[in-house]
Write an enzyme that holds these catalytic residues in place. Sequence first.
Site, PDB file in Angstrom:
ATOM      1  CB  SER A 141      76.250  -5.754  35.414  1.00 41.56           C
ATOM      2  OG  SER A 141      75.113  -5.348  34.705  1.00 41.56           O
ATOM      3  N   GLY A 244      86.183 -12.559  26.638  1.00 40.72           N
ATOM      4  CA  GLY A 244      86.771 -12.607  25.290  1.00 40.72           C
ATOM      5  C   GLY A 244      85.722 -12.984  24.252  1.00 40.72           C
ATOM      6  CD  GLU A 370      76.612 -10.359  24.040  1.00 38.23           C
ATOM      7  OE1 GLU A 370      77.747 -10.263  24.533  1.00 38.23           O
ATOM      8  OE2 GLU A 370      76.091 -11.426  23.706  1.00 38.23           O
ATOM      9  CB  THR A 372      73.780  -2.560  31.020  1.00 41.03           C
ATOM     10  OG1 THR A 372      74.787  -2.053  31.897  1.00 41.03           O
ATOM     11  CG2 THR A 372      73.180  -3.844  31.601  1.00 41.03           C
TER      12      THR A 372
HETATM   13  P1  FAD Z   1      71.916  -6.045  36.439  1.00 35.17           P
HETATM   14  O1  FAD Z   1      73.351  -6.412  36.334  1.00 35.17           O
HETATM   15  O2  FAD Z   1      71.189  -6.387  37.693  1.00 35.17           O
HETATM   16  O3  FAD Z   1      71.782  -4.480  36.163  1.00 35.17           O
HETATM   17  C1  FAD Z   1      70.594  -3.737  36.507  1.00 35.17           C
HETATM   18  C2  FAD Z   1      70.899  -2.265  36.262  1.00 35.17           C
HETATM   19  O4  FAD Z   1      71.988  -1.866  37.088  1.00 35.17           O
HETATM   20  C3  FAD Z   1      71.341  -1.966  34.825  1.00 35.17           C
HETATM   21  O5  FAD Z   1      70.857  -0.716  34.411  1.00 35.17           O
HETATM   22  C4  FAD Z   1      72.847  -1.896  34.942  1.00 35.17           C
HETATM   23  O6  FAD Z   1      73.450  -1.107  33.932  1.00 35.17           O
HETATM   24  C5  FAD Z   1      72.996  -1.266  36.298  1.00 35.17           C
HETATM   25  N1  FAD Z   1      74.311  -1.522  36.875  1.00 35.17           N
HETATM   26  C6  FAD Z   1      74.904  -2.724  37.078  1.00 35.17           C
HETATM   27  N2  FAD Z   1      76.120  -2.553  37.599  1.00 35.17           N
HETATM   28  C7  FAD Z   1      76.286  -1.215  37.744  1.00 35.17           C
HETATM   29  C8  FAD Z   1      77.343  -0.400  38.247  1.00 35.17           C
HETATM   30  N3  FAD Z   1      78.498  -0.925  38.684  1.00 35.17           N
HETATM   31  N4  FAD Z   1      77.164   0.939  38.245  1.00 35.17           N
HETATM   32  C9  FAD Z   1      76.021   1.502  37.797  1.00 35.17           C
HETATM   33  N5  FAD Z   1      74.994   0.786  37.301  1.00 35.17           N
HETATM   34  C10 FAD Z   1      75.127  -0.550  37.287  1.00 35.17           C
HETATM   35  N6  FAD Z   1      73.275 -13.911  29.298  1.00 35.17           N
HETATM   36  C11 FAD Z   1      74.020 -15.014  28.953  1.00 35.17           C
HETATM   37  O7  FAD Z   1      74.918 -15.412  29.700  1.00 35.17           O
HETATM   38  N7  FAD Z   1      73.781 -15.688  27.795  1.00 35.17           N
HETATM   39  C12 FAD Z   1      72.797 -15.325  26.930  1.00 35.17           C
HETATM   40  O8  FAD Z   1      72.611 -15.963  25.888  1.00 35.17           O
HETATM   41  C13 FAD Z   1      71.981 -14.185  27.264  1.00 35.17           C
HETATM   42  N8  FAD Z   1      70.927 -13.838  26.461  1.00 35.17           N
HETATM   43  C14 FAD Z   1      70.073 -12.829  26.887  1.00 35.17           C
HETATM   44  C15 FAD Z   1      68.904 -12.586  26.162  1.00 35.17           C
HETATM   45  C16 FAD Z   1      68.014 -11.608  26.592  1.00 35.17           C
HETATM   46  C17 FAD Z   1      66.734 -11.385  25.847  1.00 35.17           C
HETATM   47  C18 FAD Z   1      68.315 -10.817  27.725  1.00 35.17           C
HETATM   48  C19 FAD Z   1      67.384  -9.735  28.173  1.00 35.17           C
HETATM   49  C20 FAD Z   1      69.455 -11.067  28.454  1.00 35.17           C
HETATM   50  C21 FAD Z   1      70.354 -12.080  28.056  1.00 35.17           C
HETATM   51  N9  FAD Z   1      71.480 -12.405  28.814  1.00 35.17           N
HETATM   52  C22 FAD Z   1      72.260 -13.492  28.473  1.00 35.17           C
HETATM   53  C23 FAD Z   1      71.707 -11.735  30.090  1.00 35.17           C
HETATM   54  C24 FAD Z   1      72.331 -10.360  29.966  1.00 35.17           C
HETATM   55  O9  FAD Z   1      73.661 -10.458  29.580  1.00 35.17           O
HETATM   56  C25 FAD Z   1      72.142  -9.645  31.328  1.00 35.17           C
HETATM   57  O10 FAD Z   1      70.764  -9.349  31.442  1.00 35.17           O
HETATM   58  C26 FAD Z   1      72.989  -8.378  31.425  1.00 35.17           C
HETATM   59  O11 FAD Z   1      74.329  -8.699  31.609  1.00 35.17           O
HETATM   60  C27 FAD Z   1      72.539  -7.483  32.596  1.00 35.17           C
HETATM   61  O12 FAD Z   1      72.428  -8.216  33.756  1.00 35.17           O
HETATM   62  P2  FAD Z   1      71.116  -8.104  34.675  1.00 35.17           P
HETATM   63  O13 FAD Z   1      69.932  -8.261  33.804  1.00 35.17           O
HETATM   64  O14 FAD Z   1      71.298  -9.048  35.804  1.00 35.17           O
HETATM   65  O15 FAD Z   1      71.097  -6.620  35.191  1.00 35.17           O
END
Ligand code: FAD
Length: 391
Positions: A141, A244, A370, A372
Amino acid sequence: MVTADELFAIDSLLNDEERAIRDTVRAFAAERLRPHVAEWFEAGTFPARELAPELGKLGLLGMHLEGYGCAGTSATAYGLACLELEAVDSGVRSMVSVQGSLAMTAIHKYGSEEQKLRWLPEMAAGRVIGCFGLTEPDFGSNPGGMRTRARRDGDDWVLDGSKMWITNGSVADVAIVWAQSREGERDVIRGFVVPTDTPGFSAREMKHKLSLRASITAELSLDGVRLPADAQLPEARGLAAPLGCLSEARFGIIFGALGAARDCLSAAIDYARTREVFDKPLAAYQLTQAKLADMALELGKGQLLAVHLGRLKDRHEITNEQISSGKLNSTREAIKIARECRTILGANGITLEYPVLRHANNLESVLTYEGTAEVHQLVLGEALTGSKAFR
Ligand code: FAD
């Protein structure tokens, strides 16, 4: 009987071209994708290499981009195509989103003329598959914290780091990689076009997923990946550049997630009409009808919002907050609908013979990637209050 689309007269909002594109994608999906999708999901695989040229031939890759072999359709038409693909499986739509809205958009928006000419026509045709490496093991995130680094060595760039959860990663021919580069006193995020056969680049497929199983997800490793100066995207500077691209992919999800919901609702209605419980069809019980009515209402409202946002995007008036509102609404309501439909199917709902739990599981990923749901709430919260609450 009417479908949820008919209830809301969604067709009346679309023009002839949009309806024709939607119908073409729906027919392709019914014939070429739907018969195999449960098998792909069960096997945890997706025939990206085989399907990409077919998706390209239909004009679905980089569909709303102009020039360079791309179809140049309206944003709304692109959204409708996403909806039809995701009605089969979120994995299919993810492949198309990553290729068109992320990898190709990065080159289209921020690339040099040479980069566009070299990569976009081949990617539009599906002969070259792209991926988009932003997320890292410790930074999802908050991608601004990324640790992947790009440093200059003479005219060359050298990239070191790792990316995680990268859709299409292990089948891609080209990866868009985002990295921090030291410029003067500060780090600046820059984008690079990395052919995946460059020494030092490797991709390892991530297995054992319970969601988006019909989609390829990989971990990328960049170990001294040496690139010529012209591998850098010249117009991409700072976090705004990858964001973007994410806006484009999020837009597709506004429509796409509703496709999964539509498929669940239609499966649940079919099932309820034929399944007899206590001597009459499940569909004839008030409790079932209340569930179906509420779901149709959310699906219809979601589609009205999606088309409205599509029109704003087509007029180049859409804001990031509006995209966040649509992504949040569609994914949150779609997953609720998928789970509610699962209850209507009882035990049968947990099998791959029906699409509902497959969609519900997929939507767990769609809710998370994209941006959460919580991140989009924070985007809207900031817009409403003027206070940033991300940290
Ligand atoms: P974290 O950021 O660790 O979040 C964990 C929890 O904490 C979530 O509930 C989140 O909402 C919450 N949280 C985070 N920040 C805050 C805040 N400030 N306040 C309150 N709550 C918060 N990424 C790419 O770059 N390219 C891809 O092609 C791609 N494909 C994907 C395909 C799949 C099947 C999946 C599952 C993920 C993919 N992703 C990709 C990654 C995806 O974009 C990330 O998983 C997403 O951005 C969330 O990051 P994280 O999993 O590290 O969760």
